[in-house]
Each structure stands twice: as C-alpha cells, then as structure tokens.
Design a protein around this motif. Structure first.
Motif, PDB file in Angstrom:
ATOM      1  N   VAL A 206      -0.926  -3.323  12.574  1.00  0.00           N
ATOM      2  CA  VAL A 206      -1.674  -3.381  11.981  1.00  0.00           C
ATOM      3  C   VAL A 206      -0.607  -3.168  10.362  1.00  0.00           C
ATOM      4  N   ASP A 207      -0.889  -4.524   9.557  1.00  0.00           N
ATOM      5  CA  ASP A 207       0.192  -3.907   8.123  1.00  0.00           C
ATOM      6  C   ASP A 207      -1.671  -3.996   7.201  1.00  0.00           C
ATOM      7  N   ILE A 208      -1.079  -2.914   6.652  1.00  0.00           N
ATOM      8  CA  ILE A 208      -1.855  -2.872   5.585  1.00  0.00           C
ATOM      9  C   ILE A 208      -1.495  -2.890   4.264  1.00  0.00           C
ATOM     10  N   LYS A 209      -1.435  -2.705   3.374  1.00  0.00           N
ATOM     11  CA  LYS A 209      -0.864  -3.325   1.685  1.00  0.00           C
ATOM     12  C   LYS A 209      -1.916  -2.418   0.662  1.00  0.00           C
ATOM     13  N   GLN A 210      -1.227  -1.275   0.264  1.00  0.00           N
ATOM     14  CA  GLN A 210      -2.218  -1.382  -1.048  1.00  0.00           C
ATOM     15  C   GLN A 210      -2.207  -1.566  -2.613  1.00  0.00           C
ATOM     16  N   TRP A 211      -2.674  -1.803  -3.332  1.00  0.00           N
ATOM     17  CA  TRP A 211      -2.695  -2.865  -4.306  1.00  0.00           C
ATOM     18  C   TRP A 211      -2.756  -1.850  -5.851  1.00  0.00           C
ATOM     19  N   LEU A 212      -1.684  -1.950  -5.909  1.00  0.00           N
ATOM     20  CA  LEU A 212      -1.114  -0.408  -7.596  1.00  0.00           C
ATOM     21  C   LEU A 212      -2.410  -1.281  -8.643  1.00  0.00           C
ATOM     22  N   ASP A 213      -2.226  -3.324  -8.851  1.00  0.00           N
ATOM     23  CA  ASP A 213      -2.612  -3.775  -9.618  1.00  0.00           C
ATOM     24  C   ASP A 213      -4.393  -3.366  -9.600  1.00  0.00           C
ATOM     25  N   TYR A 214      -4.925  -3.383  -8.467  1.00  0.00           N
ATOM     26  CA  TYR A 214      -6.186  -3.427  -8.613  1.00  0.00           C
ATOM     27  C   TYR A 214      -7.220  -2.085  -8.332  1.00  0.00           C
ATOM     28  N   GLY A 215      -6.828  -1.021  -8.171  1.00  0.00           N
ATOM     29  CA  GLY A 215      -7.220   0.473  -8.358  1.00  0.00           C
ATOM     30  C   GLY A 215      -6.420   1.209  -7.366  1.00  0.00           C
ATOM     31  N   ASN A 216      -5.257   1.043  -6.647  1.00  0.00           N
ATOM     32  CA  ASN A 216      -5.078   1.143  -5.943  1.00  0.00           C
ATOM     33  C   ASN A 216      -5.581   1.153  -4.241  1.00  0.00           C
ATOM     34  N   ILE A 217      -6.299   0.099  -4.956  1.00  0.00           N
ATOM     35  CA  ILE A 217      -7.334  -0.365  -3.163  1.00  0.00           C
ATOM     36  C   ILE A 217      -6.687  -0.887  -2.163  1.00  0.00           C
ATOM     37  N   TRP A 218      -6.725  -0.485  -0.780  1.00  0.00           N
ATOM     38  CA  TRP A 218      -6.296  -1.297   0.327  1.00  0.00           C
ATOM     39  C   TRP A 218      -6.630  -2.196   1.241  1.00  0.00           C
ATOM     40  N   THR A 219      -5.833  -3.134   1.229  1.00  0.00           N
ATOM     41  CA  THR A 219      -6.697  -4.298   2.069  1.00  0.00           C
ATOM     42  C   THR A 219      -6.015  -4.664   3.424  1.00  0.00           C
ATOM     43  N   VAL A 220      -6.851  -4.332   4.826  1.00  0.00           N
ATOM     44  CA  VAL A 220      -5.423  -4.960   5.471  1.00  0.00           C
ATOM     45  C   VAL A 220      -4.678  -6.285   5.860  1.00  0.00           C
ATOM     46  N   ASP A 221      -3.745  -6.645   5.591  1.00  0.00           N
ATOM     47  CA  ASP A 221      -2.448  -7.682   5.319  1.00  0.00           C
ATOM     48  C   ASP A 221      -2.486  -8.023   6.522  1.00  0.00           C
ATOM     49  N   MET A 222      -1.906  -8.056   7.808  1.00  0.00           N
ATOM     50  CA  MET A 222      -2.604  -9.086   9.231  1.00  0.00           C
ATOM     51  C   MET A 222      -2.124  -8.620   9.802  1.00  0.00           C
ATOM     52  N   TYR A 223      -2.609  -8.686  11.236  1.00  0.00           N
ATOM     53  CA  TYR A 223      -2.523  -7.641  12.892  1.00  0.00           C
ATOM     54  C   TYR A 223      -2.412  -8.145  13.947  1.00  0.00           C
ATOM     55  N   GLY A 224      -1.389  -7.696  15.136  1.00  0.00           N
ATOM     56  CA  GLY A 224      -1.146  -8.652  16.055  1.00  0.00           C
ATOM     57  C   GLY A 224      -1.505  -7.725  17.247  1.00  0.00           C
TER      58      GLY A 224
END
Length: 136
Positions: free
Chosen positions: A112-130
């Motif tokens: 699972v690759d997750i990404k932190q969005w600095l421009d949106y309050g440092n939230i995390w989202t799941v970018d992709m998974y396999g």
C-alpha cells in the motif's frame, strides 16, 4: 516478613536458569519476514486507491483521523476492502510518501502506497495498493 537466606538463594538460582531459546525455537513455525519482504517487492500490479477532487481534499482537512496514516490505513482496509489488518510495517518512506507491507487476517499480503498532502492540512490518502493471497 524476612525470607530465610536459603530461600533467597533458591529463588536467585531459579531466576538464573539458562535456556537456549534459539535452539528450542521451532524455526518452521516462525514467520519468515524476509520471504514476506521478497514477495512484497514482487507486487507490480496496482489498483488506484482513494481518488478525491480538490473540494473533497479541502473537506478532509477537518477529519482528525486523516492526519494519522495508521488510522487512514486501517479505515481503508475496513471500509474499502472489507478486510481486517493482522499486521503492517512501513518498508520505505521518502518525503511525504510511505510504502507499507500489510498482512490481513485472511492471509493476503498487500503493498500500500500512501501520500501525505501538505497543501491540505497534512492529511493522508491511500494512493495505490496491490496484493495477493499468501501461500505456505
């Protein structure tokens, strides 16, 4: 209450018992984490994770759980994949991305690759998974 000296010596000797823990360990029943990492590195077929429009990312800034990557990971598996995580481990982190090895209770291994969005309050989202079903 004061213990007799012979009792203290016995307790001390009991606590000093030597055990060869490595040789008594059943290697066949131990989890081979090296094998898991090797299998993890072979995952090259990915699905898209969470895809949000900018408006939704702005909304997600108010969700405190989105600021904790562990909660984002757990919620993604529970809600999106309908699976329960048995264990997970960050394999690589660089900048604002994490690559995580996840094992579910139904014996699937995921990358699972997750990404932190600095421009949106440092939230995390799941970018992709396999993932794939683990074999013995």
């Amino acid at each position: 209450m004061k213990l007799p000296t012979s009792c203290l010596v016995f307790l001390f000797l009991l606590g000093c018992e030597t055990v060869d823990r490595f040789n008594s360990m059943n290697v066949n029943s131990a989890i081979d984490r090296d094998k898991l990492v090797d299998q993890y590195s072979m995952i090259h077929d990915f699905n898209s994770g969470e895809e949000f429009e900018i408006e939704k990312l702005i909304e997600l800034q108010d969700e405190s759980d989105r600021k904790d990557y562990k909660k984002v990971l757990g919620n993604f598996f529970a809600q999106y994949l309908q699976k329960e995580i048995e264990s997970f481990q960050t394999i690589n982190k660089s900048g604002h991305d994490r690559h995580i090895l996840v094992i579910t209770k139904d014996r699937w291994l995921y990358r699972v690759d997750i990404k932190q969005w600095l421009d949106y309050g440092n939230i995390w989202t799941v970018d992709m998974y396999g993932g794939f079903l683990l074999t013995q």
